[in-house]
Scaffold this motif. Structure first.
Motif, PDB file in Angstrom:
ATOM      1  N   SER A  76       2.850 -14.129   1.564  1.00 61.74           N
ATOM      2  CA  SER A  76       1.617 -14.338   2.338  1.00 61.74           C
ATOM      3  C   SER A  76       0.733 -13.095   2.295  1.00 61.74           C
ATOM      4  N   GLU A  77       1.344 -11.924   2.464  1.00 59.40           N
ATOM      5  CA  GLU A  77       0.583 -10.676   2.388  1.00 59.40           C
ATOM      6  C   GLU A  77      -0.045 -10.504   1.004  1.00 59.40           C
ATOM      7  N   PHE A  78       0.698 -10.853  -0.022  1.00 53.57           N
ATOM      8  CA  PHE A  78       0.178 -10.745  -1.387  1.00 53.57           C
ATOM      9  C   PHE A  78      -0.973 -11.721  -1.605  1.00 53.57           C
ATOM     10  N   VAL A 104      -3.004 -12.782   0.629  1.00 52.21           N
ATOM     11  CA  VAL A 104      -4.158 -12.239   1.352  1.00 52.21           C
ATOM     12  C   VAL A 104      -4.825 -11.158   0.512  1.00 52.21           C
ATOM     13  N   GLN A 105      -4.027 -10.287  -0.101  1.00 53.05           N
ATOM     14  CA  GLN A 105      -4.579  -9.228  -0.947  1.00 53.05           C
ATOM     15  C   GLN A 105      -5.339  -9.794  -2.134  1.00 53.05           C
ATOM     16  N   LEU A 106      -4.855 -10.900  -2.673  1.00 50.90           N
ATOM     17  CA  LEU A 106      -5.517 -11.536  -3.818  1.00 50.90           C
ATOM     18  C   LEU A 106      -6.723 -12.369  -3.404  1.00 50.90           C
ATOM     19  N   GLY A 107      -6.909 -12.553  -2.102  1.00 52.48           N
ATOM     20  CA  GLY A 107      -8.015 -13.356  -1.609  1.00 52.48           C
ATOM     21  C   GLY A 107      -7.762 -14.849  -1.657  1.00 52.48           C
ATOM     22  N   LYS A 108      -6.495 -15.238  -1.822  1.00 52.05           N
ATOM     23  CA  LYS A 108      -6.132 -16.660  -1.887  1.00 52.05           C
ATOM     24  C   LYS A 108      -5.901 -17.265  -0.506  1.00 52.05           C
ATOM     25  N   THR A 119      -6.042 -16.297   4.056  1.00 50.38           N
ATOM     26  CA  THR A 119      -6.464 -15.377   5.108  1.00 50.38           C
ATOM     27  C   THR A 119      -5.241 -15.052   5.950  1.00 50.38           C
ATOM     28  N   LYS A 120      -5.340 -13.992   6.741  1.00 50.00           N
ATOM     29  CA  LYS A 120      -4.215 -13.627   7.604  1.00 50.00           C
ATOM     30  C   LYS A 120      -3.918 -14.713   8.625  1.00 50.00           C
TER      31      LYS A 120
END
Length: 70
Positions: free
Chosen positions: A18-20, A22-26, A28-29
């Motif tokens: 999930s964190e990854f 979010v980093q990729l913009g796929k 949201t938190k």
């Protein structure tokens, strides 16, 4: 860590993925991946699923002098 005998729980895998995402913009938190995603992942990559061992066994194994020195 897996090479040293430590495994991840399914929830830990979901959290990292999930964190990854979010980093990729796929994602949201506010919208983390779900257990449904994990089941789909495991169906596509069955070799990634390992049977977790008891933590006491892992701790004992990791306490050997050779492993600590490595």
């Amino acid at each position: 860590m897996a090479g040293r005998g430590y495994g991840y729980t399914q929830q830990e895998c979901i959290d990292v993925a999930s964190e990854f995402a979010v980093q990729l913009g796929k994602r949201t938190k506010d919208e983390p991946l779900s257990m449904k995603w994990m089941n789909g992942f495991l169906s596509k990559w069955p070799e990634s699923e390992n049977i977790p061992r008891a933590f006491e066994f892992v701790r004992a194994k990791m306490a050997s002098e050779a492993v600590v020195m490595t």
